[in-house]
Design a protein around this motif. Sequence first.
Motif, mmCIF file in Angstrom:
data_model
loop_
_atom_site.group_PDB
_atom_site.id
_atom_site.type_symbol
_atom_site.label_atom_id
_atom_site.label_comp_id
_atom_site.label_asym_id
_atom_site.label_seq_id
_atom_site.Cartn_x
_atom_site.Cartn_y
_atom_site.Cartn_z
ATOM 1 N N LEU A 74 0.822 -2.016 -0.093
ATOM 2 C CA LEU A 74 0.097 0.240 -0.044
ATOM 3 C C LEU A 74 0.797 1.076 -0.132
ATOM 4 O O LEU A 74 0.736 1.948 -1.052
ATOM 5 N N ALA A 75 2.163 1.142 0.793
ATOM 6 C CA ALA A 75 3.404 2.356 0.871
ATOM 7 C C ALA A 75 3.785 2.468 -0.447
ATOM 8 O O ALA A 75 3.595 3.964 -0.565
ATOM 9 N N GLU A 76 3.741 1.268 -0.934
ATOM 10 C CA GLU A 76 4.162 1.933 -2.574
ATOM 11 C C GLU A 76 3.412 2.199 -3.672
ATOM 12 O O GLU A 76 4.180 3.426 -4.192
ATOM 13 N N ILE A 77 2.591 2.031 -3.892
ATOM 14 C CA ILE A 77 1.371 2.228 -5.013
ATOM 15 C C ILE A 77 0.859 3.606 -4.241
ATOM 16 O O ILE A 77 1.293 4.563 -5.074
ATOM 17 N N SER A 78 1.133 4.015 -3.306
ATOM 18 C CA SER A 78 0.593 5.216 -2.454
ATOM 19 C C SER A 78 1.897 6.325 -3.058
ATOM 20 O O SER A 78 1.179 7.456 -3.694
ATOM 21 N N ASP A 79 3.037 6.020 -2.624
ATOM 22 C CA ASP A 79 4.297 6.927 -2.970
ATOM 23 C C ASP A 79 4.485 6.341 -4.725
ATOM 24 O O ASP A 79 5.125 7.902 -4.633
ATOM 25 N N GLY A 81 1.845 7.760 -6.335
ATOM 26 C CA GLY A 81 1.177 8.745 -7.290
ATOM 27 C C GLY A 81 0.012 8.306 -7.145
ATOM 28 O O GLY A 81 -1.035 8.439 -7.534
ATOM 29 N N ILE A 82 -0.646 6.733 -6.888
ATOM 30 C CA ILE A 82 -1.518 6.579 -6.935
ATOM 31 C C ILE A 82 -3.129 6.355 -6.238
ATOM 32 O O ILE A 82 -3.012 5.726 -4.632
ATOM 33 N N PRO A 83 -3.697 7.523 -6.128
ATOM 34 C CA PRO A 83 -4.931 7.094 -5.399
ATOM 35 C C PRO A 83 -5.021 6.035 -4.481
ATOM 36 O O PRO A 83 -5.272 5.077 -5.283
ATOM 37 N N ILE A 84 -4.720 5.821 -2.958
ATOM 38 C CA ILE A 84 -6.062 5.205 -2.279
ATOM 39 C C ILE A 84 -6.701 5.552 -1.539
ATOM 40 O O ILE A 84 -6.551 7.077 -0.606
ATOM 41 N N TYR A 85 -7.828 5.165 -1.180
ATOM 42 C CA TYR A 85 -9.064 5.208 -0.460
ATOM 43 C C TYR A 85 -8.998 4.601 0.800
ATOM 44 O O TYR A 85 -10.102 2.844 -0.099
ATOM 45 N N TYR A 86 -9.692 4.417 1.450
ATOM 46 C CA TYR A 86 -9.772 3.345 2.499
ATOM 47 C C TYR A 86 -11.755 3.913 3.846
ATOM 48 O O TYR A 86 -11.651 4.760 3.804
ATOM 49 N N ASP A 92 -12.827 -2.671 11.464
ATOM 50 C CA ASP A 92 -11.784 -1.476 11.602
ATOM 51 C C ASP A 92 -12.270 -0.210 12.075
ATOM 52 O O ASP A 92 -12.346 1.142 11.765
ATOM 53 N N LEU A 93 -13.148 -0.550 13.190
ATOM 54 C CA LEU A 93 -14.497 0.857 13.063
ATOM 55 C C LEU A 93 -12.837 1.893 13.553
ATOM 56 O O LEU A 93 -13.597 3.289 13.733
ATOM 57 N N TRP A 94 -12.104 1.350 14.768
ATOM 58 C CA TRP A 94 -11.498 2.224 15.554
ATOM 59 C C TRP A 94 -9.846 2.644 14.316
ATOM 60 O O TRP A 94 -8.910 2.605 15.043
ATOM 61 N N MET A 95 -10.531 2.975 13.629
ATOM 62 C CA MET A 95 -9.201 3.574 13.148
ATOM 63 C C MET A 95 -8.437 5.238 13.563
ATOM 64 O O MET A 95 -9.820 5.688 13.302
ATOM 65 N N ASN A 96 -7.590 5.954 13.444
ATOM 66 C CA ASN A 96 -7.112 7.382 13.921
ATOM 67 C C ASN A 96 -6.195 7.917 13.569
ATOM 68 O O ASN A 96 -4.808 8.071 13.977
ATOM 69 N N GLY A 97 -6.129 7.796 12.520
ATOM 70 C CA GLY A 97 -4.960 8.333 11.851
ATOM 71 C C GLY A 97 -3.222 8.076 11.371
ATOM 72 O O GLY A 97 -2.603 8.152 10.539
ATOM 73 N N TYR A 98 -3.432 6.473 11.855
ATOM 74 C CA TYR A 98 -2.019 5.615 10.924
ATOM 75 C C TYR A 98 -2.214 5.351 9.619
ATOM 76 O O TYR A 98 -1.390 6.155 8.873
ATOM 77 N N PHE A 99 -3.635 5.116 9.049
ATOM 78 C CA PHE A 99 -3.263 5.628 7.481
ATOM 79 C C PHE A 99 -2.688 6.575 7.174
ATOM 80 O O PHE A 99 -2.237 6.374 5.611
ATOM 81 N N GLU A 100 -3.127 7.650 7.441
ATOM 82 C CA GLU A 100 -2.819 8.808 6.598
ATOM 83 C C GLU A 100 -1.768 9.711 7.326
ATOM 84 O O GLU A 100 -1.444 10.455 6.133
ATOM 85 N N GLU A 101 -1.154 9.089 8.001
ATOM 86 C CA GLU A 101 -0.274 9.664 8.622
ATOM 87 C C GLU A 101 0.876 8.925 8.178
ATOM 88 O O GLU A 101 2.292 9.473 7.422
ATOM 89 N N GLU A 102 0.924 7.642 7.487
ATOM 90 C CA GLU A 102 2.222 7.102 7.573
ATOM 91 C C GLU A 102 1.997 6.215 5.948
ATOM 92 O O GLU A 102 2.771 5.904 5.032
ATOM 93 N N LEU A 103 0.457 6.417 5.099
ATOM 94 C CA LEU A 103 0.450 5.523 4.273
ATOM 95 C C LEU A 103 -0.191 6.821 2.906
ATOM 96 O O LEU A 103 -0.315 6.878 2.032
#
Length: 251
Positions: A74-79, A81-86, A92-103
């Motif tokens: 996921l990091a490779e694809i995002s880096d 330039g291909i947008p990924i939306y989650y 996985d209700l308790w997402m709190n910033g990790y995907f936005e900040e790290e990926l």
Amino acid sequence: MQIPKGKKIYFASDNHLGAPTKAASFPREKKFVAWLDEVKHDAAAIFLLGDLFDFWMEFKTVIPKGFTRTFGKLAEISDSGIPIYYFVGNHDLWMNGYFEEELNIPVYHKPKEFTFNNKTFLIGHGDGLGPGDKGYKRMKKVFTNPFFKWLFRWLHPDLGVRMAQYLSVKNKLISGDDDAIFLGEENEWLVQYCKRKLENKHLDFFVFGHRHLPLNIDLNDASKYINLGDWIQYYTYGVFDGENMELKEYK
């Protein structure tokens, strides 16, 4: 979004990595990573519609162990330039910033409308929508309550994650194991939800997960409901080429 010529938008949902155990789900994870590696060559965007993990909880400095190959791809694809939306699911209700900040992957907690090549989409995980499902809706209110989440974070992650993983597999309100049969259009609550939406506004495609069934249903002459199935039994995904939306199986 205007899709460039030769490009496509891909959709996948309900991998439930880690279920019933990490070792048992490892072959499914490798298959999903291989799919990501394949679709990146002509993807204009990739939408992941929730329950990528069978359980996900972000503490302030800790996330659940594992899934390195998935995160790396996921990091490779995002880096690149291909947008990924989650879109978060009920596991996985308790997402709190990790995907936005790290990926650099935006995360949505509710269905959202998109327009691609003048085709309108309503996209989301699908849990808790439409009539019925009252037991789950009550449970979701508890799980999304800020006080409940604050209490859970006081547990040591080794205890909290283990307990949550057990409940994720055993609790039928969460796991939905008994739901994976087609109930007929009149009894499919997501179909009813889509039809009610169409009473007020035209949308070309409704794309959801959660049901663990690949479904492609005509709501009327111009609108379709697509359910993406899962990556446990069906390995199905959606593809939009700028004009048509279809379900495919990854083999």
